[in-house]
Design an enzyme around this catalytic site. Structure first.
Site, PDB file in Angstrom:
ATOM      1  N   LYS A   1       0.868  -1.179   0.000  1.00 56.44           N
ATOM      2  CA  LYS A   1       0.000   0.000   0.000  1.00 56.44           C
ATOM      3  C   LYS A   1       0.907   1.232   0.000  1.00 56.44           C
ATOM      4  CE  LYS A   1      -3.891   2.031   2.619  1.00 56.44           C
ATOM      5  NZ  LYS A   1      -4.772   1.875   3.792  1.00 56.44           N
TER       6      LYS A   1
ATOM      7  N   SER B   1      -9.721   2.006   2.780  1.00 54.21           N
ATOM      8  CA  SER B   1      -8.779   2.772   1.984  1.00 54.21           C
ATOM      9  C   SER B   1      -7.757   1.904   1.240  1.00 54.21           C
ATOM     10  CB  SER B   1      -8.029   3.751   2.877  1.00 54.21           C
ATOM     11  OG  SER B   1      -7.211   3.065   3.796  1.00 54.21           O
TER      12      SER B   1
ATOM     13  N   SER C   1     -10.106  -0.448   6.923  1.00 50.43           N
ATOM     14  CA  SER C   1      -9.470  -0.231   5.620  1.00 50.43           C
ATOM     15  C   SER C   1      -8.789  -1.437   4.999  1.00 50.43           C
ATOM     16  CB  SER C   1      -8.460   0.910   5.719  1.00 50.43           C
ATOM     17  OG  SER C   1      -9.123   2.145   5.662  1.00 50.43           O
TER      18      SER C   1
END
Lengths: 95, 472, 479
Positions: free
Chosen positions: B77, B152, B176
């Site tokens: 990420k 997210s 997330s």
């Protein structure tokens, strides 16, 4: 409690975020929606309850007083848009 | 053989048995990624270095004992700092940020031998549940490109679902990892707060943030989790304790389970589909002869308002460092210092980020601190105590991951509707508890997820119950 | 100060703790390296970096707390203080709000022969220092040096218990001597290791209510503390006497012009939005830990003072002044090894030795005359081989010429004392013969003129005559 333009102005000042004029109304609206949702918590009586700031209690870690690494100023300052002679530069501050 | 569809476990054994090389793995992924650029998964790629590392890994002959992931491609990420590789956190603010250091998670996966293919797109500063707040545009759900992959960690989820890697890293502040895992039909684990170092992981809300793993199955999740877990002297909140062998534990017989159920609570939402899928999961548990017990989580619904005080409050301070001086976006043509601050932050942050900073600033500001921040911290304690009480009787708690399947991109415009996405995932973050989402059920051809929340440091038990649950 | 006014003063002293590394990072704390060479990614507040508390900062703060008999917190929590400034990299300072490591304590001060006064200490808490903004280096820009960012600070907050600048200085000196004795700071004020803010207000004598106070920032020496406070007291009184109000504000002391000027008024007062620092879980302090630190506490200035009075027979006044400056006390004790008249030694150290240190702006540790040489010099004096005046000259000479020995210096300057009776008799006779009028007057009862003759004899002997002998012989000859 709602956020009016004056409050929004103060929040903008405190957080140093410029708020675009064309976004102001939508932003204020959204903030008030959120605050209304948050206001749920004020229906609960929990005066006697302690605050919880850290999910895992008593797990403190300290560091030995040791100097580890060489500081590579050049590589650290590569991320900055404005340095000179090893200083970071900002517009002149008049105290 | 379709190399890109292999699981992590299969890749490890395939490399060991020389069925294929690391270079083949990497090059195959690069070509799959190249064919699917419209998914908008990556903010930046690191293909050249990945190939070079793969070559080195292949020539190092055997997979060494201390490099169990040697030659395995993966995706980070874009919230994890990677030395010399752009780390944007989904924000214009960090569009030009090449950190001179790596996150502990990145270092540990590198030490284990894995190879990072690139940095996955995400909601700006991890603030969002749809991936639509990213400066780089939304990621599309590989299962249906009209749909959101969740957020997210949307890019991380899409990367695994689209066969760009067998696993990826994500972070979870209020769901997330778990929500995107659920939307993309994956397994996603948020470990105990403090299990995985937060050093070099760009902070959103420090008392809630936790790094974790997204993968195709439980075993792979367990394998990858192993290498990012463990005490880190650079993170004062990381927990000094031995990390169990997760991949052994997930298949072990040594765990006894009593799964806590919150049937009344779920039914109280009045959502037929939600209740239906939940009762289906309960039936599965019964069929598997896993003990269950109804529990009370009386304050669970307060999680949402509590979270929307605490997370913005912490983020309002965490994001003060973005002032245009030492790193990040710096506005040009400024008149004075104030102007530099206001313009750099006004132009560098997206709207959702600004909104959260302003809410947080409001909740902490003079006159409102007690009514909001302090109060929220007290209710956080109540919610945490609910869990402590529940775990006196059960070993894990089963909840839905989300209230529904992946939604269409652009379909949720009411911010509160969007915030409500995380109602079932937020409580674990407030309590610092480990939680996992695994695929279970579907609606309109899109996967749904079911969530297990475990007691502190009980990731092994969580992986184990998840594994049992899936062996239908 | 005008009679009908009184002032109320409280000090906030920032003491830089002398740990090797910073309070929350592994970067070094040394003073004076090139800009930004001592600021690592944590100090720069780079994205993703985290603070980890230095155990030595905790230990040093506890030492201070124990030394002032304060309560030590069982739980030490940190908080974020939010404000924007270019030399505050994270946009917040990690400080303490609700759980300061050191609670209420007190110290004693004394001015001249006045009674001992107790000054309360409200609290002392740990925090990180900010960097430095340099405004005069570039034409259109302010330069930021973050070397100092993250240096551990102990902020010591006093009660508003002081009522004059002299008391404030005495308090500051006392705190200085304590942190130096504890070796938790180098106490170097000129390098900013100790900085002081003063809260000053005035009120009519007898008033119960405190007046509006101003906060004076940026006071970096004992001398300036006194001047800044005195200026501010006068300014406030003249304000009030003109019927104006004192504005609650922060004022900067300008040492060049000896004035204070407004920095920011209350209108723009910061809303610091303190909240518990999520990155640092509160630290538990055990009573064992406190006990161990207590056991190993060095001799504190008050204890040293008592020892000087009781064991060395020094006056209260001399003992106090010697122990204000531990370097001076240390010099004193070292010289005492080779010179066994503590009273004479103390006089000289507090007198001429201190004067020469001041003159060259040097601290006792860096004295160009070491304790051995100093003791030797005083031995000459005590054995009456040189006079006091001569000793002063020798001190200056050996200060300026460190390679020259005491005996060589006495020789070079021709200052050996004349203790030979006949030689002194000859000088005295000459002086008496040269001043017949004065002799007449003396004999007719003007006793004061005896001093005149002593002076003339000393002058004639170029200061070398042994004053005791001069006195004895002169008495005989003048009859």
């Amino acid at each position: 409690m709602t956020i009016d333009d004056k409050t929004l102005e103060n929040l903008s000042k405190l957080s140093k975020i410029k708020i675009d004029e064309n976004l102001r109304n939508k932003l204020r609206e959204d903030l008030n929606l959120t605050i209304n949702m948050i206001d749920e918590i004020n229906k609960i009586d929990c005066d006697q309850i302690e605050e919880l700031s850290h999910p895992i209690k008593d797990n403190f870690n300290l560091r030995e007083d040791k100097v580890f690494k060489e500081i590579d100023r050049e590589s650290l300052q590569k991320t900055s848009n404005k340095t000179e002679d090893g200083f970071y530069l900002v517009p002149k501050v008049i105290e | 053989m379709d190399l890109e569809t292999l699981t992590l476990q299969e890749q490890i054994s395939g490399l060991r048995d020389k069925k294929f090389s690391s270079v083949e793995l990497v090059e195959n992924y690069i070509s799959v990624i190249g064919n699917n650029e419209d998914l908008n998964v990556f903010v930046s790629n690191d293909f050249e270095r990945a190939i070079a590392k793969a070559k080195k890994s292949d020539s190092s002959n055997n997979i060494q004992q201390d490099m169990p992931l040697n030659g395995i491609p993966m995706v980070h990420k874009d919230i994890f700092c990677t030395e010399g590789v752009k780390t944007s956190c989904g924000s214009k603010m960090l569009d030009n940020f090449y950190p001179p250091y790596s996150a502990t998670v990145v270092e540990r996966l590198e030490q284990a031998g894995s190879i990072c293919l690139g940095k996955a797109n995400m909601d700006e500063f991890a603030m969002g549940s749809s991936n639509e707040t990213s400066f780089y545009g939304a990621v599309k759900n590989p299962l249906n490109k009209q749909k959101s992959p969740g957020g997210s960690s949307g890019g991380s989820a899409a990367a695994v679902a689209a066969n760009f890697s067998s696993f990826s890293t994500g972070t979870d502040t209020g769901g997330s990892i778990r929500q995107p895992a659920s939307f993309c039909g994956l397994v996603g684990i948020k470990p105990t707060y403090g299990r995985v170092s937060r050093y070099g992981m760009i902070a959103f809300a420090s008392s809630l943030d936790q790094g974790g793993i997204l993968a195709k199955n439980i075993k792979d999740t367990a394998i990858a989790l192993q290498y990012i877990s463990g005490y880190d002297p650079k993170d004062a909140t990381s927990i000094k304790t031995k990390v169990p062998n997760f991949s052994e534990d997930c298949e072990s017989d040594k765990f006894e389970h009593v799964v806590g159920l919150a049937t009344n609570l779920i039914n109280s939402f009045g959502d037929e589909n939600l209740s239906k899928n939940y009762s289906k999961a309960i039936k599965r548990l019964a069929k598997l002869k896993i003990k269950t017990k109804e529990i009370e989580l009386p304050n669970l619904e307060l999680s949402l308002p509590v979270y929307y005080v605490i997370a913005p409050a912490e983020c309002s301070a965490n994001l003060s460092r973005y002032d245009g001086i030492r790193f990040g976006y710096r506005a040009e043509n400024v008149d004075n210092l104030e102007d530099l601050y206001f313009k750099s932050r006004g132009e560098g942050f997206g709207n959702e980020t600004k909104k959260r900073i302003l809410i947080g600033t409001y909740c902490l500001s003079s006159g409102f601190y007690d009514a909001y921040y302090k109060k929220a911290q007290k209710i956080r304690n109540l919610i945490s105590s609910d869990f402590v009480n529940a775990f006196k009787d059960v070993t894990s708690i089963m909840l839905p991951t989300t209230s529904g399947e992946a939604f269409d991109l652009g379909s949720i415009t009411d911010p509160i509707e969007m915030y409500k996405q995380d109602i079932f995932t937020i409580p674990a973050n407030l309590g610092g508890l480990p939680a996992i989402s695994i695929p279970f059920g579907e609606k309109d051809n899109m996967p749904l997820g079911i969530q297990f929340i475990g007691n502190i440091l009980e990731e092994s038990s969580l992986l184990n119950i998840s594994n049992k649950f899936q062996l239908d | 100060m005008k009679d009908n006014w009184e002032s109320v003063i409280g000090l906030e002293i920032h003491v830089q703790l002398n740990s090797e590394s910073k309070i929350f990072s592994n970067a070094p704390t040394k003073f004076g390296s090139d800009q930004n060479l001592q600021a690592c990614e944590v100090d720069l507040g780079m994205p993703g970096t985290l603070p980890v508390l230095n155990e030595k900062a905790i230990e040093k703060a506890i030492k201070f707390g124990v030394a002032i008999n304060a309560e030590i917190a069982k739980k030490v929590g940190f908080a974020r203080k939010n404000y924007f400034y270019p030399d505050l990299p994270k946009g917040y300072q990690i400080s303490q709000l609700d759980d300061p490591i050191v609670g209420k304590g007190s110290i004693e001060i004394q001015l001249g022969d006045q009674e001992i006064k107790t000054i309360g200490i409200t609290r002392a808490h740990l925090e990180e220092d900010a960097g430095k903004s340099i405004h005069d280096l570039f034409e259109n820009e302010t330069a930021i040096d973050l070397n100092r960012a993250g240096t551990p600070l102990l902020e010591i907050v006093s009660e508003p218990d002081m009522s004059s600048s002299e008391e404030a200085v005495a308090y500051l000196k006392k705190i200085h001597s304590i942190v130096c004795a504890l070796e938790i700071s180098d106490g170097n004020m000129s390098q900013g290791s100790m900085r002081c803010d003063a809260n000053v207000s005035v009120r009519k004598k007898g008033d119960k209510k405190l007046g509006t106070r101003t906060e004076l920032k940026n006071i970096n020496s004992f001398k300036f503390v006194e001047k800044a406070i005195n200026f501010e007291i006068k300014r406030q009184i003249s304000c009030l006497e003109k019927g104006e109000e004192v504005v609650q504000e922060t004022r900067l002391y300008d040492s060049a012009n000896n004035t204070t000027r407004s920095m920011r008024s209350k209108e723009e007062a910061n809303d610091y939005r303190y909240f518990p620092e999520p990155d640092i879980i509160p630290i538990q302090i055990t009573s064992d830990q406190i006990l161990n630190i207590k056991k190993e506490l060095p001799e504190l200035p008050d204890e040293k003072k008592e020892r000087y009075i009781n064991e060395l027979g020094l006056s209260e006044y001399d003992s106090r002044n010697l122990t204000y400056d531990l370097q001076l006390a240390d010099f004193f004790e070292k010289a005492l090894i080779n010179f066994d008249d503590p009273k004479l030694l103390a006089n000289w150290i507090l007198g001429d030795f201190s004067a020469i240190l001041n003159k060259f702006d040097v601290e006792a540790n860096n004295s160009k005359v070491d304790s051995v040489k100093f003791a030797e010099l005083l031995s000459y004096l005590k054995e009456e081989k040189i006079s006091g005046q001569a000793a002063k000259k020798v001190l200056e000479n050996i200060w300026e010429n460190p390679d020259v020995s005491v005996s060589k210096s006495i020789q070079d300057l021709g200052l050996e004392q004349i203790s030979n009776d006949t030689e002194i008799e000859q000088i005295i006779e000459k002086v008496i013969n040269d001043n017949p009028t004065q002799k007449e007057q003396f004999l007719s009862g003007k006793d004061r003129l005896f001093g005149f003759f002593v002076g003339q004899v000393m002058k004639e002997s170029k200061g070398k005559a042994n004053p005791k002998l001069v006195n004895e012989i002169l008495k005989k000859k003048l009859v």
